[in-house]
Design an enzyme around this catalytic site. Structure first.
Site, mmCIF file in Angstrom:
data_model
loop_
_atom_site.group_PDB
_atom_site.id
_atom_site.type_symbol
_atom_site.label_atom_id
_atom_site.label_comp_id
_atom_site.label_asym_id
_atom_site.label_seq_id
_atom_site.Cartn_x
_atom_site.Cartn_y
_atom_site.Cartn_z
ATOM 1 N N ASP A 320 0.728 -1.182 0.193
ATOM 2 C CA ASP A 320 -0.043 0.093 -0.040
ATOM 3 C C ASP A 320 0.921 1.212 -0.095
ATOM 4 O O ASP A 320 0.693 2.320 -0.645
ATOM 5 C CB ASP A 320 -1.024 -0.086 1.206
ATOM 6 C CG ASP A 320 -2.020 -0.860 0.940
ATOM 7 O OD1 ASP A 320 -2.357 -1.230 -0.295
ATOM 8 O OD2 ASP A 320 -2.910 -1.212 2.138
ATOM 9 N N ARG A 351 -5.119 0.231 -9.434
ATOM 10 C CA ARG A 351 -4.151 1.237 -8.947
ATOM 11 C C ARG A 351 -3.214 1.327 -9.773
ATOM 12 O O ARG A 351 -2.577 2.448 -10.004
ATOM 13 C CB ARG A 351 -4.012 0.931 -7.457
ATOM 14 C CG ARG A 351 -4.895 1.263 -6.531
ATOM 15 C CD ARG A 351 -4.337 0.872 -5.036
ATOM 16 N NE ARG A 351 -5.372 1.327 -4.101
ATOM 17 C CZ ARG A 351 -5.416 1.154 -2.785
ATOM 18 N NH1 ARG A 351 -4.293 0.333 -2.500
ATOM 19 N NH2 ARG A 351 -6.109 1.485 -2.089
#
Length: 434
Positions: A320, A351
């Site tokens: 992350d 992402r």
């Protein structure tokens, strides 16, 4: 659409007390619900994702109450009182996946659904693992994705359970958190991981927290895990939630880009979160890093030109926080390459694609692959007329706040999406930048 215009920013300094870790918060809530006894949870993250978990537990008959900033959960002793429920899980992967496994062992009738993006996030590998032990789980939409219907079933474990590890570590986490409740003639349960396990630090978090609730799991490398069968989860009485190491990354990067010093408190070298190693990546880029057990402080580089330098990094250990590096790369000399980030594809949005699209809007040269991203800084910087898209993804919004350190203002679209994990992020960010 709401938007927020930031910058240009020229400095960053100050101290931030971090909100609780999302990954730890939702794990602790479920373990406390499954345990015997009352658990006082301190510093729980207050966010959309934790509210989803709290509401689901209440719907299942688990009692909890709030006392000041603490949450007191009365454990159900492994047996949820309500055997029929429909649960809305929003877009909280840390809630729906572990709950799916826990509910498969409850002998009840449950339906789990979420927002449209949740219905695009894979859960098939977890369902396959649960079906191996007799769980009855049906897909109510597309095969391999929520929404799900879980029906009563006789759970039997007489062979190792195989689960893929190369899509999301949350599938393994879900099995580790719930299968110790199941029975096995041998008194033990084995889980075998198929393929390379990604996001290993998140499994370390799971194992650490299970131990706090009395469940000791034997890890044989990253390929095999041996669990006790028929185990009882025991409340530790009180448990503290660490600050969120992923959220720390934005402030630490701001310190590296804006000169610093910026200190985050609530997470440090004693952390059980892998994303704490984000500070090491900043150090490799040339930033000055200091740390203690419960804090990390970052200052800018001592180079004459004040610039960081590009690096190549395997990001499996900081999946992350690695997103933050992609934006920090805008301020580095040379190219930055982030590898082993395939898990980005199945998060709140794709992402890799989203990050590449928005970085290009600022003028960066970006190359994207199935599991990597390569970023070369803008020459010159550009200001997109339509602003930076955030894709209903909290981390996209927080990452791109750093772009405000560029020479031009940056507009963040839908800034409210940060409520998923850090509702007051932008006010806290404004407090340490200028």
């Amino acid at each position: 659409m709401e938007h927020l215009t930031l910058g240009p920013l020229t400095r960053a300094n100050g101290t931030v007390r971090l909100p609780g870790s999302k990954s730890i918060s939702n794990r602790v809530l479920l373990l406390a619900a499954l345990a015997t006894g009352e658990t006082r949870v301190r510093d729980l993250l207050d966010s959309d994702d934790t509210r989803v978990m709290l509401q689901a537990l209440r719907t299942l008959g688990v009692a909890w109450r709030q006392e000041g900033d603490d949450y007191i959960v009365t454990g159900a002793g492994g047996n949820f009182p309500n055997k029929s429920a429909e649960l809305f899980m929003g877009n909280a992967g840390t809630a729906i996946r572990p709950l799916t496994a826990a509910l498969a062992l409850q002998g009840g009738n449950y339906k789990l659904s979420g927002v449209p993006r949740m219905h695009e996030r894979p859960i098939g590998d977890l369902v396959d693992g649960l079906r191996q032990v007799g769980a009855v789980i049906d897909y109510l939409g597309n095969e391999g994705f929520p929404p799900l219907h879980i029906q009563p079933a006789g759970i039997r474990i007489d062979a190792p359970i195989r689960v893929r590890g190369d899509v999301s570590s949350q599938f393994l986490t879900a099995l580790l958190m719930s299968l110790p409740m199941a029975q096995s003639d041998s008194g033990r349960i084995e889980i075998e991981v198929v393929g390379e396990l990604i996001s290993k630090p998140y499994i370390e978090i799971t194992l650490n927290l299970l131990a706090r609730f009395g469940i000791e799991i034997e890890r044989q490398g990253w390929e095999r895990f041996v669990l006790p069968a028929g185990a009882a989860y025991r409340s530790p009485g009180e448990i503290f939630v660490e600050g969120d190491a992923s959220s720390a990354s934005y402030f630490l990067a701001a310190g590296a880009i804006g000169g610093g010093p910026v200190r985050v408190e609530g997470v440090g070298m004693a952390s059980i979160q892998g994303d704490v190693r984000f500070a090491e990546a900043l150090n490799r880029m040339g930033a000055n890093v200091m740390a203690g057990d419960n804090w990390i402080e970052v200052r800018g580089t001592e180079r004459d030109d004040g610039r960081l330098h590009g690096i190549e990094l395997d990001c499996n250990h900081i999946p992350d926080a690695a997103m933050t590096l992609a934006v920090a790369a805008l301020f580095a000399e040379g190219t930055t390459t982030l590898t082993n980030i395939a898990s980005w594809r199945v998060k709140e949005t794709d992402r890799i694609a989203a990050m590449a699209t928005e970085l290009r809007k600022l003028g960066a040269v970006v190359e994207e692959g199935a599991d990597y991203l390569r970023v070369t800084p803008p020459q010159p910087w550009q200001t997109p007329a339509d602003g930076i898209g955030t894709y209903d993804d909290h981390r996209m919004a927080m990452c791109f706040s750093l772009a405000a350190f560029g020479p031009l203002p940056v507009r963040i679209n839908d800034p409210g999406c940060v409520a998923k994990t850090f509702p007051d992020y932008f006010s806290v960010f404004a407090g340490v930048t200028g």
